[in-house]
Enzyme design. Structure first.
Site, PDB file in Angstrom:
ATOM      1  N   ASP A   1       0.852  -1.256   0.011  1.00 24.53           N
ATOM      2  CA  ASP A   1      -0.190  -0.054   0.060  1.00 24.53           C
ATOM      3  C   ASP A   1       1.052   1.268   0.115  1.00 24.53           C
ATOM      4  O   ASP A   1       1.560   1.515   0.914  1.00 24.53           O
ATOM      5  CB  ASP A   1      -0.779   0.035   1.167  1.00 24.53           C
ATOM      6  CG  ASP A   1      -2.196   1.127   1.021  1.00 24.53           C
ATOM      7  OD1 ASP A   1      -2.098   1.657   0.108  1.00 24.53           O
ATOM      8  OD2 ASP A   1      -2.900   1.039   2.179  1.00 24.53           O
TER       9      ASP A   1
ATOM     10  N   ASP B   1      -3.298   2.510  -5.673  1.00 29.64           N
ATOM     11  CA  ASP B   1      -2.216   2.580  -5.000  1.00 29.64           C
ATOM     12  C   ASP B   1      -2.114   1.114  -3.959  1.00 29.64           C
ATOM     13  O   ASP B   1      -1.301   1.535  -3.127  1.00 29.64           O
ATOM     14  CB  ASP B   1      -2.123   3.795  -4.084  1.00 29.64           C
ATOM     15  CG  ASP B   1      -3.462   3.713  -3.296  1.00 29.64           C
ATOM     16  OD1 ASP B   1      -4.394   3.109  -3.498  1.00 29.64           O
ATOM     17  OD2 ASP B   1      -3.648   4.650  -1.984  1.00 29.64           O
ATOM     18  N   GLU B   2      -2.519   0.519  -4.451  1.00 31.62           N
ATOM     19  CA  GLU B   2      -2.278  -1.077  -3.432  1.00 31.62           C
ATOM     20  C   GLU B   2      -2.648  -2.079  -4.351  1.00 31.62           C
ATOM     21  O   GLU B   2      -3.310  -2.072  -5.289  1.00 31.62           O
ATOM     22  CB  GLU B   2      -3.404  -0.916  -2.319  1.00 31.62           C
ATOM     23  CG  GLU B   2      -4.793  -0.847  -2.515  1.00 31.62           C
ATOM     24  CD  GLU B   2      -5.701  -1.057  -1.403  1.00 31.62           C
ATOM     25  OE1 GLU B   2      -5.416  -1.767  -0.371  1.00 31.62           O
ATOM     26  OE2 GLU B   2      -6.802  -0.309  -1.197  1.00 31.62           O
TER      27      GLU B   2
END
Length: 394
Positions: free
Chosen positions: A14, A107-108
């Site tokens: 993350d 983003d993860e």
């Protein structure tokens, strides 16, 4: 002694305050200052760096509220094209380690590195390799949770932010999990948490020690069973490498409520263009087009239309959007937000097999030419005429 690959090793990676971190990297003068990604009187916060979070600023908070909490903070508008570019680079780093990558958002992602350990070392060594590469190559940091399943890995990453690594071995799962607040379990939102609190269930351990039947009776079969299993750290889902995007959407909240039809249709065209570009970039066509309209009193309505054959053309899709809106017959109603959604996405190869006859290709060829120009000279290099003036004013 267990074989090194007998127990799965799952990473949840993350990025730390991703949008804000990208903004800081692109403009080093912002580092060390309270930075909020979000703009406009009615905008919402999409990201805040850790300096801004000290003042209570969180994602999804209205921008006006964030400004009240930290008047000195710097507010910047989101740049989704830039975030997508950095995200693509980060995902390529993941692909170097394992082919089993499941992106969850820009983003993860989850990574199954069970089969990568012989080449790259332990789960922690792989996590450190990824963190170093992301920082050196992209200039941002990430946090990594490591465990034997997705649920525990994700919770672990939340508990080592920012820029950390936390590994939870199978034998330590319950020791780590049970003292946590009930709301940390997937699927426990405000409403479910309220039900749990009324039952006196404040921690994950409280839930684990409640009979499954009781949870099902209060929360329903699916939610009750899922909650019980997760409370015991059991999650049997695999990392899914084929994530089929089911819809693409875009929405806009206006700074001032709009009631002029031409202005509203102009915004619908802007959103249609944005959504269709993203759709064609992914080589999809849409079966169903939807619109959303939110009024000044926050009442929200939506309408949709399913077409006979999948379509990709900006003009063709906008005609559907326009007719859906005009069909509402809104007479000077004050509108706060509008949105466009392209659903029932179909891949290009499937499109060719759906009908014997083909659509007229004029608009399709024009759209392909527009896409090539924008790819070479930038998204703002070519736009519908009615949007040109607005683009020059941005």
């Amino acid at each position: 002694m267990k074989n090194i690959e007998s127990v799965a090793t799952i990473l949840h990676v993350d990025m730390d305050a991703f949008y804000a971190s990208v903004a800081e990297r692109d403009n080093p003068k912002l580092k060390g200052k309270a930075l909020v990604v979000g703009a406009g009187r009615r905008g919402v916060v999409t990201s805040a760096n850790y300096e801004a979070r000290k003042f209570g600023i969180r994602a999804a908070m209205p921008v006006y509220k964030a400004k009240a909490l930290a008047p000195h903070a710097i507010f910047v508008a989101p740049d989704m094209a830039r975030y997508s570019e950095v995200s693509k680079n980060v995902m390529q780093i993941f692909d170097e380690v394992t082919p089993l990558v499941e992106p969850i958002s820009l983003d993860e992602a989850f990574l199954d590195v069970t089969g990568s350990k012989r080449l790259f070392g332990t789960g922690r060594q792989i996590a450190d390799f990824i963190r170093d590469r992301v920082q050196q190559q992209e200039g941002i940091t990430c946090s990594v949770g490591i465990s034997h399943n997705k649920f525990i890995a994700k919770i672990a990453s939340n508990h080592c932010k920012p820029n950390g690594v936390l590994e939870i071995n199978p034998e330590r799962v319950l020791e780590f999990l049970h003292p946590l607040a009930a709301k940390e379990i997937w699927g426990v939102g405000p409403k479910t948490n309220e039900h749990l609190m009324k039952m006196g269930l404040l921690t994950v351990g409280d839930i684990a020690n409640t009979p499954r039947g009781t949870l099902i009776r209060v929360l329903g079969e699916a939610a009750g069973s899922s909650l019980y299993e997760l409370a015991w750290g059991r999650d049997y889902r695999d990392v899914e490498i084929e994530h089929v995007e089911k819809s693409i959407s875009a929405a806009e909240t206006f700074d001032i409520d709009l009631d002029v039809q031409e202005e509203i249709l102009k915004e619908f065209l802007r959103l249609t263009e944005r959504s269709v570009e993203r759709m064609r970039e992914r080589s999809f066509a849409t079966n169903t087009i939807s619109i959303k309209v939110r009024f000044a009193d926050f009442k929200t309505i939506s309408r949709s239309k399913t077409v006979d054959l999948p379509i990709t053309g900006t003009q063709e899709i906008f005609e559907v959007v326009k007719n859906l809106y005009l069909g509402l017959k809104l007479d000077r109603a004050l509108i706060r937000l509008v949105g466009v959604s392209l659903d029932g996405l179909v891949e290009d190869e499937q499109i060719k097999q759906l009908a014997l006859g083909e659509r007229a290709s004029g608009w399709q060829q024009a759209d392909q030419a527009v896409d090539r120009i924008k790819s070479r000279f930038g998204r703002g290099s070519l736009r519908p005429a009615r949007l040109v003036q607005d683009h020059e004013e941005e």
